[in-house]
Design a protein around this motif. Sequence first.
Motif, short mmCIF file in Angstrom:
data_model
loop_
_atom_site.label_atom_id
_atom_site.label_comp_id
_atom_site.label_asym_id
_atom_site.label_seq_id
_atom_site.Cartn_x
_atom_site.Cartn_y
_atom_site.Cartn_z
N LEU A 12 8.39 10.40 -6.80
CA LEU A 12 7.47 9.24 -6.35
C LEU A 12 8.02 7.86 -6.86
N ALA A 13 8.21 7.70 -8.04
CA ALA A 13 8.78 6.40 -8.28
C ALA A 13 10.13 6.02 -7.81
N GLY A 14 10.74 6.93 -7.68
CA GLY A 14 12.26 6.85 -6.88
C GLY A 14 11.95 6.36 -5.35
N LEU A 15 11.12 6.96 -4.79
CA LEU A 15 10.76 6.64 -3.33
C LEU A 15 10.33 5.33 -3.19
N ILE A 16 9.37 4.80 -3.96
CA ILE A 16 8.91 3.52 -4.06
C ILE A 16 9.95 2.48 -4.26
N MET A 27 0.87 -1.16 0.16
CA MET A 27 0.10 0.15 -0.03
C MET A 27 0.90 1.37 0.16
N ILE A 28 0.62 2.21 -1.09
CA ILE A 28 1.30 3.43 -1.15
C ILE A 28 0.10 4.38 -0.46
N GLY A 29 0.96 5.10 0.50
CA GLY A 29 -0.17 6.15 1.13
C GLY A 29 -0.63 7.33 0.03
N PRO A 30 -1.60 8.18 0.36
CA PRO A 30 -2.04 8.99 -0.58
C PRO A 30 -1.18 10.25 -0.61
N PRO A 31 -1.05 10.68 -1.65
CA PRO A 31 -0.23 11.96 -1.78
C PRO A 31 -0.48 13.33 -1.37
N PRO A 32 0.08 14.31 -1.16
CA PRO A 32 -0.34 15.68 -0.88
C PRO A 32 -1.01 16.21 -2.29
N THR A 33 -1.67 17.48 -2.07
CA THR A 33 -2.03 18.24 -3.26
C THR A 33 -1.70 19.75 -2.83
N ALA A 34 -1.93 20.76 -3.87
CA ALA A 34 -1.72 22.12 -3.80
C ALA A 34 -2.75 22.67 -2.70
N LEU A 56 -5.73 10.91 6.92
CA LEU A 56 -6.28 9.24 6.47
C LEU A 56 -5.18 8.46 6.18
N SER A 57 -4.04 9.28 5.60
CA SER A 57 -2.71 8.61 5.39
C SER A 57 -2.24 7.66 6.84
N ASP A 58 -2.38 8.51 7.84
CA ASP A 58 -2.00 8.04 9.10
C ASP A 58 -2.73 6.83 9.75
N GLY A 59 -4.16 7.15 9.25
CA GLY A 59 -4.79 5.88 9.61
C GLY A 59 -4.64 4.76 8.68
N LEU A 60 -4.55 5.03 7.41
CA LEU A 60 -4.10 3.68 6.55
C LEU A 60 -2.74 3.21 7.07
N GLU A 61 -1.90 3.87 7.53
CA GLU A 61 -0.53 3.43 7.84
C GLU A 61 -0.82 2.43 9.26
N ASP A 74 5.72 13.19 3.76
CA ASP A 74 6.78 13.90 4.27
C ASP A 74 8.01 14.13 3.20
N ARG A 75 8.20 13.21 2.43
CA ARG A 75 9.26 13.47 1.37
C ARG A 75 8.75 14.24 0.13
N LEU A 76 7.62 13.83 -0.18
CA LEU A 76 7.02 14.70 -1.43
C LEU A 76 7.07 16.08 -1.12
N MET A 77 6.24 16.36 0.09
CA MET A 77 6.17 17.73 0.57
C MET A 77 7.54 18.51 0.76
N ALA A 78 8.57 17.92 1.35
CA ALA A 78 10.02 18.25 1.44
C ALA A 78 10.68 18.70 0.27
N ALA A 79 10.41 17.76 -0.76
CA ALA A 79 11.10 18.08 -2.16
C ALA A 79 10.82 19.46 -2.87
#
Length: 195
Positions: free
Chosen positions: A180-184, A114-121, A132-137, A152-157
């Motif tokens: 995202l592909a690299g993180l996975i 399972m890959i957690g849902p990503p952030p948006t703008a 929700l991501s925390d609940g899924l984890e 966190d990594r998508l937001m920080a980059a």
Amino acid sequence: MRICFIGDSYVNGTGDDECLGWTGRLCADARQSGRDLTHYNLGIRRNTSADIAARWQREAAARVAPEMDGRLVFSFGVNDCVIEDGQRRIDAVASIANARTILATASAWLPTLMIGPPPTADQELNERVRHLSDGLESLCADLAVPFLSTWDRLMAAGVWIREAEQGDGAHPNRGGYALLAGLIRDSPAWRSWIS
């Protein structure tokens, strides 16, 4: 190996001018490393956890024969958190219940990730998605399903949000999906499948 990537518009790769998204990049990398695999992108725009619960088994079973080395990768949740007509499309309790049904059934059948849902703008939406991501984890920990939180990594980059802002406000372009592909790709769960 046959891998079904099941989820929403982020799985589909919406917004990517190269039409690869993260799934195409991830599997191209695996093939270039010598791994023989077939990837099925089963991402559908606007799909919620309820939509995915209704379709995933039929779609995956049509692509993974019993004698095949099948794998399942899920990613969903942002659409559950979108406000339409003054309310969430899927309330938080139902989102987790849908995910439990999906992931318990999936992991009893095939190796599942399972890959957690990503952030948006959209920062208001992000608050709901992060919760929700925390609940899924937590759910995945209970089910012993590997979970990759990329939040966190998508937001920080920066590239993910910057490209989403330049596009439709939700989806990145090639740079965000490559990140995202690299993180996975570098996650222990994915490496254990591909090594």
